[in-house]
Write a protein that holds these residues in place. Sequence first.
Motif, mmCIF file in Angstrom:
data_model
loop_
_atom_site.group_PDB
_atom_site.id
_atom_site.type_symbol
_atom_site.label_atom_id
_atom_site.label_comp_id
_atom_site.label_asym_id
_atom_site.label_seq_id
_atom_site.Cartn_x
_atom_site.Cartn_y
_atom_site.Cartn_z
ATOM 1 N N ASP A 105 -9.433 18.597 156.371
ATOM 2 C CA ASP A 105 -9.609 18.170 157.756
ATOM 3 C C ASP A 105 -9.372 16.678 157.933
ATOM 4 O O ASP A 105 -8.920 16.245 158.990
ATOM 5 C CB ASP A 105 -11.017 18.518 158.264
ATOM 6 N N ASP A 106 -9.674 15.886 156.914
ATOM 7 C CA ASP A 106 -9.523 14.436 157.025
ATOM 8 C C ASP A 106 -8.253 13.915 156.354
ATOM 9 O O ASP A 106 -8.145 12.747 156.025
ATOM 10 C CB ASP A 106 -10.759 13.718 156.479
ATOM 11 N N GLY A 107 -7.271 14.779 156.153
ATOM 12 C CA GLY A 107 -5.982 14.337 155.639
ATOM 13 C C GLY A 107 -5.576 15.013 154.347
ATOM 14 O O GLY A 107 -6.183 15.977 153.902
ATOM 15 N N ARG A 108 -4.532 14.481 153.771
ATOM 16 C CA ARG A 108 -3.972 15.026 152.530
ATOM 17 C C ARG A 108 -4.609 14.319 151.339
ATOM 18 O O ARG A 108 -4.685 13.097 151.291
ATOM 19 C CB ARG A 108 -2.463 14.819 152.510
ATOM 20 N N TRP A 109 -5.051 15.113 150.371
ATOM 21 C CA TRP A 109 -5.699 14.620 149.156
ATOM 22 C C TRP A 109 -4.977 15.191 147.951
ATOM 23 O O TRP A 109 -4.557 16.348 147.955
ATOM 24 C CB TRP A 109 -7.167 15.028 149.122
#
Length: 85
Positions: A41-45
């Motif tokens: 949800d908070d970006g690509r990891w």
Amino acid sequence: MGGRVLQRGAVLQLAVNDYKFGTLDPLHLRIVQVVRVHNLDDGRWIEVAAVMLDAEGATIRPRPYTLVRAEAIHRSQPSTKAAAC
């Protein structure tokens, strides 16, 4: 990841907001293996297996599971030299 490839042996210096599950700021890592990409949800990891390093580049201990923010890889300018920390 915008053309930059994270390779085995790359050394990253990460701020506490650039990785999950830790509080060291900065965290120095030498990449052992890129495991996979996670779209959260908070970006690509990027999930990596790595070795923690001290500020001089000496090995502290293995860190078999770390999620690194993909944007942080671009900012960290991966290097294969520990002195890049």
